[in-house]
Write a protein that holds these residues in place. Structure first.
Motif, short mmCIF file in Angstrom:
data_model
loop_
_atom_site.label_atom_id
_atom_site.label_comp_id
_atom_site.label_asym_id
_atom_site.label_seq_id
_atom_site.Cartn_x
_atom_site.Cartn_y
_atom_site.Cartn_z
N MET A 149 0.83 -1.21 0.00
CA MET A 149 0.00 0.00 0.00
C MET A 149 0.87 1.25 0.00
SD MET A 149 -2.81 -1.40 2.75
CE MET A 149 -3.93 0.01 2.73
N ARG A 150 1.93 1.24 0.81
CA ARG A 150 2.84 2.39 0.85
C ARG A 150 3.49 2.62 -0.51
NH1 ARG A 150 7.96 0.67 3.55
NH2 ARG A 150 8.04 -0.37 1.52
N ASP A 151 3.97 1.53 -1.12
CA ASP A 151 4.66 1.66 -2.40
C ASP A 151 3.73 2.20 -3.48
OD1 ASP A 151 6.88 0.71 -1.14
OD2 ASP A 151 6.79 -1.31 -2.01
N HIS A 152 2.47 1.75 -3.46
CA HIS A 152 1.55 2.25 -4.48
C HIS A 152 1.17 3.70 -4.20
CE1 HIS A 152 -0.97 1.99 -7.91
NE2 HIS A 152 -2.11 2.11 -7.24
N ALA A 153 1.01 4.04 -2.93
CA ALA A 153 0.74 5.45 -2.59
C ALA A 153 1.92 6.32 -3.04
CB ALA A 153 0.51 5.59 -1.08
N ALA A 154 3.14 5.79 -2.89
CA ALA A 154 4.33 6.52 -3.34
C ALA A 154 4.33 6.67 -4.86
CB ALA A 154 5.60 5.81 -2.88
N GLN A 155 3.85 5.63 -5.57
CA GLN A 155 3.75 5.72 -7.02
C GLN A 155 2.75 6.79 -7.43
OE1 GLN A 155 2.81 1.56 -7.83
NE2 GLN A 155 4.81 1.25 -8.78
N MET A 156 1.63 6.88 -6.71
CA MET A 156 0.63 7.89 -7.01
C MET A 156 1.17 9.29 -6.70
SD MET A 156 -1.58 6.08 -8.33
CE MET A 156 -2.57 7.52 -8.71
N PHE A 157 1.92 9.40 -5.61
CA PHE A 157 2.57 10.67 -5.28
C PHE A 157 3.49 11.09 -6.42
CE2 PHE A 157 6.18 13.04 -3.60
CZ PHE A 157 5.59 13.97 -2.76
N HIS A 158 4.26 10.13 -6.94
CA HIS A 158 5.17 10.41 -8.06
C HIS A 158 4.39 10.80 -9.31
CE1 HIS A 158 7.66 8.71 -11.53
NE2 HIS A 158 8.17 9.87 -11.23
N ALA A 159 3.27 10.11 -9.57
CA ALA A 159 2.46 10.42 -10.75
C ALA A 159 1.90 11.84 -10.68
CB ALA A 159 1.31 9.41 -10.88
N GLU A 160 1.52 12.26 -9.48
CA GLU A 160 0.93 13.59 -9.32
C GLU A 160 1.98 14.70 -9.33
OE1 GLU A 160 -2.02 14.82 -9.12
OE2 GLU A 160 -3.41 13.16 -8.73
N THR A 161 3.13 14.46 -8.72
CA THR A 161 4.11 15.54 -8.53
C THR A 161 5.24 15.50 -9.54
OG1 THR A 161 5.49 14.26 -7.00
CG2 THR A 161 3.65 15.50 -6.05
N GLY A 162 5.51 14.33 -10.12
CA GLY A 162 6.61 14.22 -11.07
C GLY A 162 7.93 13.88 -10.43
N HIS A 163 7.98 13.72 -9.11
CA HIS A 163 9.22 13.31 -8.48
C HIS A 163 8.91 12.27 -7.40
CE1 HIS A 163 8.34 15.88 -4.98
NE2 HIS A 163 8.03 16.82 -5.84
N PRO A 164 9.89 11.43 -7.04
CA PRO A 164 9.62 10.31 -6.15
C PRO A 164 9.42 10.72 -4.71
CG PRO A 164 11.96 10.43 -6.62
CD PRO A 164 11.29 11.46 -7.50
N TRP A 165 8.61 9.93 -3.99
CA TRP A 165 8.47 10.13 -2.56
C TRP A 165 9.69 9.54 -1.86
CZ3 TRP A 165 8.47 6.72 1.54
CH2 TRP A 165 8.05 7.24 2.78
N SER A 166 10.17 10.20 -0.81
CA SER A 166 11.25 9.63 -0.02
C SER A 166 11.03 9.97 1.43
CB SER A 166 12.61 10.17 -0.49
OG SER A 166 12.65 11.58 -0.36
N SER A 167 11.38 9.06 2.34
CA SER A 167 11.16 9.26 3.77
C SER A 167 12.29 10.04 4.40
CB SER A 167 11.06 7.91 4.47
OG SER A 167 10.81 8.08 5.84
N PRO A 168 12.00 10.90 5.57
CA PRO A 168 13.08 11.60 6.31
C PRO A 168 14.08 10.55 6.85
CG PRO A 168 10.91 12.20 7.18
CD PRO A 168 10.70 11.29 6.02
N ARG A 169 14.00 8.98 6.99
CA ARG A 169 14.88 7.78 7.07
C ARG A 169 14.79 6.64 8.11
NH1 ARG A 169 19.95 8.22 4.44
NH2 ARG A 169 20.75 7.03 5.29
#
Length: 326
Positions: A149-169
């Motif tokens: 679910m997280r990975d797909h949400a990150a893919q949708m974030f990338h689709a909307e913004t044009g850059h990848p999601w990344s966590s503070p770590r």
């Protein structure tokens, strides 16, 4: 993040990006939400449950709706600039839950290992092992689902913004080993093998490094697309910078479903940290490399690549100076 990646996606573009990877996405959800047909628990105090897993397709659509709706309701309003922050938090929430479950699963696996080592063959000991294995299996299953679910949400974030999601770590030597002990030992061995693959993915390594000031993402994506066409199972290793070339390469990996390994600096090494990182990357025995124009660290990596006889592509800011050494 570079200006080249701050792009506004239209509905059609987002739909196209999703459709492009629909098969891969569906397979990921089908695997993560597969019904094992056995009872599980998510806490030692819980009763065992045999309820089915959520429908994979419904979960996928819910994630897409959750993220895209945020952007839709804020688009063309004064709060539109906040859409990215909120969506980032949505992905981060899945990430935190998955991380928490993973810690609980590791703790359960350690306890299961202790029970296996201490097993005396009694009915009580075997029952304890079976309960611990049920908990471990349930937590691992939940981690897989939340990570998907997280990975797909990150893919949708990338689709909307044009850059990848990344966590503070250990092994028992006693002859009292029973079927339940053997099954638990096999379970732990399989779990370890799966974890190793996730943290150290196998596949041909392609090195990537470049400067932090870069605007033309299309050339980098085109180069990486060409390499992926030749090496479909490639794993991309980058120098982990959060802007410029590395950010562009990370966005490409997210879009393409390519595993990404990021090499961060060991600050304890001081001025030599960047050079040590380059040398560590070369020890991966890469099959190909892409080095974009940047600082002395990129020049150092380019020399290592040439000296190591690795097929390489050297991309200059001026396209006319770009060279390929295959």
């Amino acid at each position: 993040m570079t200006k080249a990646l701050r792009i506004s996606r239209s509905f059609t573009e987002i739909a196209d990006l999703i459709a492009e990877n629909e098969g891969q996405i569906a397979d990921s959800f089908a695997a993560a939400f597969a019904d094992g047909g056995c009872e599980v628990r998510l806490a030692a105090s819980d009763e065992c449950v045999s309820a089915e897993m959520p429908d994979p397709r419904e979960v996928q659509l819910a994630i897409e709706m959750m993220v895209t709706t945020l952007f839709d309701v804020l688009r063309d309003t004064r709060l539109e600039p906040l859409g990215e922050r909120i969506a980032w938090g949505v992905v981060q929430s899945f990430h935190k839950v998955a991380g928490g479950l993973e810690g609980e699963a590791d703790h359960a696996a350690r306890k299961l290992g202790d029970l296996v080592r201490e097993n005396d063959g009694s009915e009580v000991a075997n029952a304890g092992i079976e309960e611990a294995q049920t908990l471990c299996h349930g937590l691992d299953e939940a981690v897989e689902a939340m990570a998907c679910m997280r990975d797909h949400a990150a893919q949708m974030f990338h689709a909307e913004t044009g850059h990848p999601w990344s966590s503070p770590r250990a092994t028992l030597t006693s002859g009292k080993r029973t079927a339940s002990v053997i099954a638990a030992a096999d379970f732990l061995a399989a779990r370890r093998a799966k974890r190793i693959e996730a943290q150290a993915p196998s596949g041909p390594i392609v090195l990537f490094s470049g400067g932090q000031i870069w605007e033309d993402h299309a050339r980098i994506w085109g180069e990486l697309d060409a390499i992926r066409a030749r090496i479909p199972a490639m794993v991309l290793a980058t120098t982990a910078q959060d802007k410029g070339c590395d950010a562009i390469a990370a966005a490409w990996a997210a879009r393409s479903g390519i595993k990404l390994v990021t090499f961060t600096l060991d600050r304890r090494l001081g001025k030599r940290a960047g050079f040590a990182r380059n040398e560590a990357m070369m020890r991966l025995r890469p099959v190909e490399a892409v080095v974009c124009e940047g600082s002395g660290l990129q020049s150092h990596l380019a020399r290592l690549v040439r000296d190591g006889g690795v097929p390489a592509h050297f991309i200059a800011q001026d396209a006319s100076r770009t060279r390929h050494r295959v």
